[in-house]
Write a protein that holds these residues in place. Structure first.
Motif, PDB file in Angstrom:
ATOM      1  N   GLU A 185      -1.348 -94.797   3.528  1.00  0.00           N
ATOM      2  CA  GLU A 185      -0.652 -94.536   4.791  1.00  0.00           C
ATOM      3  C   GLU A 185      -1.529 -93.667   5.685  1.00  0.00           C
ATOM      4  O   GLU A 185      -2.081 -92.665   5.238  1.00  0.00           O
ATOM      5  N   LYS A 186      -1.647 -94.059   6.937  1.00  0.00           N
ATOM      6  CA  LYS A 186      -2.552 -93.353   7.843  1.00  0.00           C
ATOM      7  C   LYS A 186      -2.178 -91.887   8.006  1.00  0.00           C
ATOM      8  O   LYS A 186      -3.048 -91.020   8.131  1.00  0.00           O
ATOM      9  N   ASP A 187      -0.897 -91.585   7.988  1.00  0.00           N
ATOM     10  CA  ASP A 187      -0.477 -90.188   8.138  1.00  0.00           C
ATOM     11  C   ASP A 187      -0.977 -89.319   6.992  1.00  0.00           C
ATOM     12  O   ASP A 187      -1.160 -88.108   7.171  1.00  0.00           O
ATOM     13  N   SER A 188      -1.208 -89.919   5.829  1.00  0.00           N
ATOM     14  CA  SER A 188      -1.696 -89.158   4.679  1.00  0.00           C
ATOM     15  C   SER A 188      -3.125 -88.681   4.883  1.00  0.00           C
ATOM     16  O   SER A 188      -3.569 -87.730   4.228  1.00  0.00           O
ATOM     17  N   LEU A 189      -3.843 -89.358   5.768  1.00  0.00           N
ATOM     18  CA  LEU A 189      -5.239 -88.999   6.020  1.00  0.00           C
ATOM     19  C   LEU A 189      -5.426 -88.321   7.378  1.00  0.00           C
ATOM     20  O   LEU A 189      -6.554 -88.020   7.766  1.00  0.00           O
ATOM     21  N   LYS A 190      -4.335 -88.046   8.063  1.00  0.00           N
ATOM     22  CA  LYS A 190      -4.428 -87.400   9.374  1.00  0.00           C
ATOM     23  C   LYS A 190      -5.091 -86.032   9.247  1.00  0.00           C
ATOM     24  O   LYS A 190      -4.716 -85.224   8.403  1.00  0.00           O
TER      25      LYS A 190
END
Length: 228
Positions: free
Chosen positions: A92-97
């Motif tokens: 999930e992109k938010d996990s790498l924000k």
């Protein structure tokens, strides 16, 4: 520092051991831990199955890509470059924000008739593709001009040699350079090439690296920049 490694192959395992030796908290990721833990045969490159390798490295734990992304402050892409984007898309992109992604990989295709070939070059690079896929992350490309052994143990080579670093975030590059200094790289030998677009330059060195290794018969090779 908490460091998550995406990719449980030879390079990911080597990084996990070295980072753990240096006192980092490490978690290594695979697509499906149950399948990985259940394998008993070596992979296509002859790397022992995880269940046997882990007997000698019990401190290294296995998780999913998503769990690794949630865990790490820094995420290392140690997947094969040809599948890196697809593998990272499982996260999930938010996990790498706002997280730093260290990209080591080369986007290669393989054929029995020739040396490995870059899938894309000149107009793009894997480092740039990862940055576009995760625009709120801080991608740093480095260490991709040498074998993983030289990455982790630069003193294997008897003379001064260089590592190159590319990325749009100055803060992220400093974080990665600090990790590299832990491996034994001297700060003066780490050359900042500029933004992530400069990842093209080091990725395109790959054909020369493969040709040199063929001539020399090994991969204990790297670049030394000499200037007046």
């Amino acid at each position: 520092m908490k460091i998550g490694i995406i990719g449980s192959g030879m390079v990911g395992r080597a990084f996990s051991i070295r980072l753990a030796e240096l006192g980092h908290d490490v978690l290594i990721g695979t697509r499906n831990p149950i399948i990985t833990l259940g394998r008993e045969e070596p992979d296509s490159k002859g790397i022992p199955a995880w269940k046997f390798w882990s007997l000698h490295n019990p401190e290294i734990k296995l998780a999913t890509f998503q769990e690794v992304a949630d865990f790490g402050d820094v995420i290392i892409n140690a997947t094969a470059g040809a599948i890196s984007i697809e593998a990272l898309s499982k996260i999930e992109k938010d996990s790498l924000k706002d997280k730093v992604i260290l990209d080591l990989a080369l986007p290669l295709s393989y054929s029995p008739e020739r040396s490995p070939k870059l899938i894309y070059s000149n107009e793009d690079s894997l480092g740039e593709k990862i940055q576009r896929a995760f625009p709120e992350s801080k991608v740093v490309k480095t260490l991709n001009t040498m074998s993983y052994k030289v990455m982790l143990y630069p003193s294997l080579l008897p003379r001064q040699h260089n590592a190159f670093i590319s990325g749009d975030s100055e803060e992220a590059k400093l974080i990665i350079a600090k990790i590299m200094e832990g491996f034994g790289w001297e700060s003066k030998d780490i050359i900042d090439l500029g933004g992530i677009i400069t990842a093209r330059t080091t990725e395109m060195y790959a054909p020369l690296l493969f040709q040199l290794s063929k001539i020399k018969g090994h991969y204990n090779i790297n670049i030394s920049v000499v200037s007046k």
